[in-house]
Design an enzyme around this catalytic site. Structure first.
Site: not given
Length: 673
Positions: A24-25, A134
């Site tokens: 989570n950021v 990615d």
């Protein structure tokens, strides 16, 4: 993680920025360095998973190695109560996916500019043998200045690790996955190039090329279906630009660009006139060198065919002669031609070798000289880029086989916003072709601390301030100090102001002499101002009706012409509005209330603000000072207006030399209750 929680006693959490599959950021504030940062915190349910922890640590290691203006910087790595976290640069803006949705269609030059930034960042990663694996718009952030920054190296891998993608497991987003990754092969630098080609496709069309209900169906399309044509979506897209997409997304990695730098170099010239009419890119036919297993029946048929061919060949050969046919009579032998003489080369073998070796030596020398000449770097000169926009500079550089490198931004009072302040290397410097030129682009003006100019010469101060954008005015005052010397200023010394948005009025010493006042009636306002300035006299204009003087010219003055006045004193001049109209008795008086906010100057003690008010109505001219006040708090003032018929008024309020309020076309509808 709740707001206001302080991580490691340093990073105070402000709010969540997003949630991912691994971490989570959060937006946080670095209490030590007083700056906003992004904190990526490993999810609690994954903190005991060794594979996830390794992947999280790999991101930290990969990002630490990469220092580039278009890669999100890593500031710190830590752990608290079993929670592993990364502290990274906070990029205020949005990801490229949302940016495309919000701004589509993007101008082609902007597409190229953003793509150039992304390519330069990936080139740096590849130079460190790090493959992102990615690359997708969700992992590319666009800041408020339009600069791209790549993030999320969570599945990046160093080439030295030789890590293979696990069977039936696809890392990364399937919409941007290369065919070889979809097959389960090892990701290479060409795999990143394929993803970059898909990103370019999406920037041009607004969507990904392949869609499906499942990840497997999309992956199958990546190595079975051809990339749809971007020119079918928009015929205005040049073929050269579509060719970059086609080459980057070729199914066979050998058909793609060898390096990201090659892709960037090709992309840079796609809008050039020299590439108009370019043919569509077609992958090279590399042949089929795979080993095939043939059925046994096919092998037997091939052997039989070979035997029949050998038999036919023997039938066509001439019948060999018998020994009797080969021998000849004695007289025939005598009539045979004599044997030819030995050639010169056979009679002189040493000379032949000398000539042969000498020729080889000469060819080698020529080859070396030609090789050195061809390998010598082609040089060019950096053009002057100051004052250009980034798009203009890109075109100019492309003509000299150069490209844009690192982009930096800085405040400038000399160069307009979004224009180039300087280039590195600078103009007229000699560099190799295909070099990248770094640019510093203006973010606009920066505030400056206004100086104290009291007791300095007005002419010198005006010249200095005008050159950096200040508007400078003067009013005179009788003084014992030398004429032309500044007595006071209306912008407080030490205050922070924008030069082009600031008007400063200096009170200048007029000395102590007297002036024989000229009769100013019948003159225009500009002529009167020039006369007053030359004689160091202040002048105030008022308006009124006059049947004897046409509009725009003076009809009265106070004191009258011929009077002796002291330098620095004020003369009032009435300017004609023409003959009095028939509806003059309809003149209406009203007041307009205006709030003047106080400006704190961040000094130890409260400092009064100097406020000048200018009016225009039946009796006042906007260019003449109506009233001057000082305030130490927010203050309301009532401005009186007298307007006749359809006339409209004006007002302007200047605080500490900066215009803070201005309104035109005042009517009785603006009157305060």
């Amino acid at each position: 993680m709740t707001p206001n929680y302080t991580l490691s006693g340093r990073y105070r959490i402000i709010r969540s920025l997003g949630e991912g599959g691994m971490a989570n950021v959060y937006l946080a504030h670095d209490l030590i360095l007083d700056r906003d940062v992004a904190v990526k915190l490993l999810r609690l349910d994954l903190r005991d998973d060794p594979k996830t922890i390794k992947r999280f640590q790999r991101e930290a290691l990969a990002t630490t190695e990469l220092v580039h203006p278009h890669i999100v910087s890593l500031y710190d790595v830590g752990e608290e109560n079993g929670m592993q976290y990364l502290v990274m640069e906070y990029v205020k803006g949005m990801d490229l996916k949302n940016y495309i949705k919000a701004h589509f269609p993007l101008p082609l030059q902007q597409v190229i500019d953003i793509m150039e930034q992304i390519l330069s960042a990936v080139a740096t990663a590849h130079a460190h043998n790090i493959i992102h694996r990615d690359l997708k718009p969700q992992n590319i952030l666009i800041d408020e200045q339009g600069n791209a920054k790549i993030t999320d190296f969570g599945i990046a891998v160093a080439l030295s690790e030789h890590t293979m993608t696990q069977t039936n497991t696809i890392l990364g987003s399937v919409h941007y996955l290369s065919p070889e990754q979809a097959r389960g092969s090892m990701a290479t630098k060409q795999s990143d190039i394929y993803s970059l080609g898909i990103i370019l496709y999406e920037m041009l069309t607004g969507s990904v090329p392949f869609k499906g209900e499942t990840a497997v169906s999309i992956a199958l399309k990546h190595f079975q279906n051809e990339i749809p044509s971007v020119r079918e979506f928009d015929a205005a897209i040049p073929q050269a630009l579509e060719n970059v997409v086609l080459r980057a997304t070729a199914k066979d990695p050998r058909d793609r660009y060898a390096t990201v730098a090659d892709m960037a170099s090709d992309l840079l010239t796609t809008l050039s006139e020299s590439r108009v009419g370019e043919k569509r890119f077609e992958p090279a036919d590399l042949g089929n060198d795979e080993t095939k297993i043939m059925p046994s029946a096919d092998i037997a048929a091939a052997i039989a065919a070979n035997r029949r061919a050998d038999a036919a060949k023997k039938d066509r050969q001439p019948t060999p002669k018998t020994p009797h046919q080969q021998s000849k009579p004695t007289d025939e032998v005598k009539n045979e031609a004599p044997l030819p003489k030995r050639s010169w080369s056979k009679r002189h073998p040493i000379r032949r070798r000398i000539i042969l070796y000498g020729s080889i030596a000469i060819l080698l020398i020529v080859a070396i000289v030609v090789g050195l000449e061809l390998s010598r770097p082609q040089m060019t000169t950096v053009p002057k880029l100051t004052g250009m926009t980034q798009a203009q500079a890109t075109k100019v550089l492309a003509k000299r086989q150069l490209s844009v490198g690192t982009i930096k931004h800085a405040k400038s009072n000399e160069v307009a916003k979004n224009e180039i302040i300087k280039s590195t290397p600078g103009s007229k410097q000699s560099v190799q072709q295909r070099s990248r030129i770094s640019l510093t682009i203006s973010n606009g003006e920066k505030k400056v601390n206004f100086g104290n100019y009291v007791n300095e010469n007005y002419a010198d101060v005006k010249s200095t301030l005008s050159s950096v954008g200040f508007k400078v005015k003067q009013r005179f005052s009788t003084s014992d100090v030398a004429a032309g010397q500044i007595v006071s200023q209306d912008v407080v010394a030490g205050s922070s102001v924008l030069p082009t948005n600031t008007t400063v009025t200096f009170t200048v010493s007029a000395g102590s002499r007297y002036v024989a006042l000229r009769d100013l009636t019948g003159e225009s306002q500009s002529d009167i101002v020039n006369y007053a300035t030359a004689n160091r006299i202040n002048v105030t204009f008022k308006q009124g009706y006059s049947d004897d003087q046409k509009a725009g010219y003076s009809y009265d003055q106070d004191p009258e012409g011929g009077a002796s006045v002291r330098a620095g004193s004020t003369v009032t001049v009435n300017m004609s509005k023409g003959s009095q109209p028939a509806n003059a008795d309809l003149a209406e008086s009203f007041k307009v209330k205006v709030k003047i906010p106080y400006q704190s100057l961040n000094t130890a003690t409260a400092t009064a603000n100097d406020v000048k008010i200018y009016l225009e109505d039946d009796s006042h001219v906007i260019g003449s000072l109506y009233r001057e006040i000082t305030i130490t708090d927010n203050t309301r003032v009532s401005l009186p207006f007298q307007l006749t018929g359809s006339q409209t008024g004006k007002y302007r309020i200047v605080r500490n030399g900066v215009t803070i309020a201005e309104k035109n076309k005042i009517t009785n509808k603006d009157a305060s209750n």
